[in-house]
Design a protein around this motif. Sequence first.
Motif, PDB file in Angstrom:
ATOM      1  N   CYS A  50      -3.479  11.760   6.451  1.00  0.00           N
ATOM      2  CA  CYS A  50      -2.377  11.208   5.792  1.00  0.00           C
ATOM      3  C   CYS A  50      -0.997  11.931   6.548  1.00  0.00           C
ATOM      4  CB  CYS A  50      -1.818  11.492   4.315  1.00  0.00           C
ATOM      5  SG  CYS A  50      -3.093  10.323   3.437  1.00  0.00           S
TER       6      CYS A  50
ATOM      7  N   THR B 285      -3.770   1.594   8.190  1.00  0.00           N
ATOM      8  CA  THR B 285      -4.093   2.196   6.847  1.00  0.00           C
ATOM      9  C   THR B 285      -5.606   1.673   6.511  1.00  0.00           C
ATOM     10  OG1 THR B 285      -3.504   2.274   4.370  1.00  0.00           O
ATOM     11  CG2 THR B 285      -2.895  -0.069   5.713  1.00  0.00           C
TER      12      THR B 285
ATOM     13  N   GLY C  23       4.494   4.233   2.454  1.00  0.00           N
ATOM     14  CA  GLY C  23       3.737   3.136   2.371  1.00  0.00           C
ATOM     15  C   GLY C  23       4.460   1.977   2.753  1.00  0.00           C
TER      16      GLY C  23
ATOM     17  N   GLN D  56       0.098   5.969   0.475  1.00  0.00           N
ATOM     18  CA  GLN D  56      -0.753   6.708   0.757  1.00  0.00           C
ATOM     19  C   GLN D  56      -1.171   7.506  -0.576  1.00  0.00           C
ATOM     20  OE1 GLN D  56      -0.208   8.919   4.531  1.00  0.00           O
ATOM     21  NE2 GLN D  56       1.627   9.545   3.439  1.00  0.00           N
TER      22      GLN D  56
ATOM     23  N   TRP E 112       0.791  -1.122  -0.038  1.00  0.00           N
ATOM     24  CA  TRP E 112       0.036  -0.041  -0.133  1.00  0.00           C
ATOM     25  C   TRP E 112       0.779   1.128  -0.040  1.00  0.00           C
ATOM     26  CZ3 TRP E 112       0.309   3.649   3.708  1.00  0.00           C
ATOM     27  CH2 TRP E 112       0.747   3.146   5.237  1.00  0.00           C
TER      28      TRP E 112
ATOM     29  N   CYS F 164      -6.405  12.417   0.413  1.00  0.00           N
ATOM     30  CA  CYS F 164      -6.367  11.836   1.772  1.00  0.00           C
ATOM     31  C   CYS F 164      -7.065  12.569   2.961  1.00  0.00           C
ATOM     32  CB  CYS F 164      -4.794  12.131   2.063  1.00  0.00           C
ATOM     33  SG  CYS F 164      -3.643  10.756   1.693  1.00  0.00           S
TER      34      CYS F 164
ATOM     35  N   ASN G 256      -4.461   7.260   6.964  1.00  0.00           N
ATOM     36  CA  ASN G 256      -3.446   6.128   7.400  1.00  0.00           C
ATOM     37  C   ASN G 256      -2.745   6.907   8.801  1.00  0.00           C
ATOM     38  OD1 ASN G 256      -3.179   4.830   4.886  1.00  0.00           O
ATOM     39  ND2 ASN G 256      -2.619   6.833   4.145  1.00  0.00           N
TER      40      ASN G 256
ATOM     41  N   GLY H 211      -4.363   4.167   0.242  1.00  0.00           N
ATOM     42  CA  GLY H 211      -4.615   4.317   1.566  1.00  0.00           C
ATOM     43  C   GLY H 211      -4.859   5.896   1.519  1.00  0.00           C
TER      44      GLY H 211
END
Length: 449
Positions: free
Chosen positions: A130, A180, A221, A123, A121, A127, A211, A208
Amino acid sequence: MATAANRLLFLLCTTNLLVLLSTSAAGATTDLDIRVDLIHVDAHRNLTLLERLQRAIHRGSNRFMSLRQGSTKGINGTGMNQSNIQSPVHTGSGEFLMNLAIGTPPLPFLAIVDTGSDLIWTQCSPCTNCFTQSSPIFDPSNSSSFSKLPCSSPLCSALPSSTCTPDCAYLYTYGDSSTTQGILGSETFTFGSDNKTVSVDKIGFGCGEDNEGNGFKQAAGLVGLGRGPLSLISQVGSSLYKQFSYCLTSIDDADMKTSRLIFGSAAVPKNLNDSKVAVTTPMVVNDAHPSFYYLELKGISVGGKRLRIPRSVFRLNPDGTGGLIIDSGTTMTYLEAAAYRQMRKAFIKGIDLPVADSSAVGLDLCFTSPSTAKTVEVPALTFHFQGGHLDLPGNNYFILDDSTGLFCLAMMPSSGMSILGNIQQQNFHILYDLHKNMVTFTPAQCDQL
């Protein structure tokens, strides 16, 4: 069988590594082997040897606690259309980082490499929550190769926690309570080193959008290398990539010589079939922790003498307790206390040095080293695995801190499970063969691979 003593140079061995992987230059290559360069994660931090060791011990302790946790943990999901989601706990926070690229055109990013979990995964924007990362956050709308995976996808079914929103939404939880959460997608990933790159299409990954936690802030990630269907090694699928290996140099070397992580046919050690040097042992599968790489440890010898450890001490139980995991992300080896106590006693008897207070270092057993000594005699250490006997070099299990004059065993007692850490793995070319379900250790000059 090893001789009764190994000659040990005073070496500080810590094993927290940063993977640097070049994704620039020559474009895709027809050589599908993937080579990844490894360097110490604490390089260029201007740390003393004691500080490096303490940091390694702290990370290793946290990693062990994550691995030992139960298989499920209640998480209050947000955005998952469930008020309470039971999500299995994974290890996360591995000791390696990898540079790779995602999408078309490829966007480079830095990811943790974790042999104890599966999900890949990074980001993604937009978001909702994040953490700060050094590279731009991946925007799937800018990639021509991105697609969302439907809930009918086998990878969606393989997720420990997923819902349809109507896309395949996931929640993945790690042992330090980091999480996540986002949408499962499909994308092209680009890997490479030595001015070569390899692009692999249609890899399922977590995009993601939420997160949280402290376990990921050194990266953008994570790349899971566990045994489950979501991991990188499982998804690439072909026989070429059903094997990978790594070889860790002695990281106390002032030159920080390069180590390697290798996928494909080049992962196979040249002396694989030499029974005089290669030690091959089968992997053991446990349904409670299917991602972990378990090995069957049958016993331990110190100074050529087999310790009287009951076989039940290392037995892997159906509920996931017990057993021994080989893990590249744990620094020290952890052994069940019943076995560790016998080993500790044997080393105290076999080393002609006074036992010292080890609290300054954070290890369990240390000796006071003579200030004029250049080498020291230590009893040989052998791990007896199903199928072979692994003789460890002395500097794979004892370390010296010059600032304190402490000479310490790089192992710790544990309860609930045992872990073969990466100090004990250094200067072995270790092959994971997922076709044959075997792990092979061969001695190697890792900086020359």
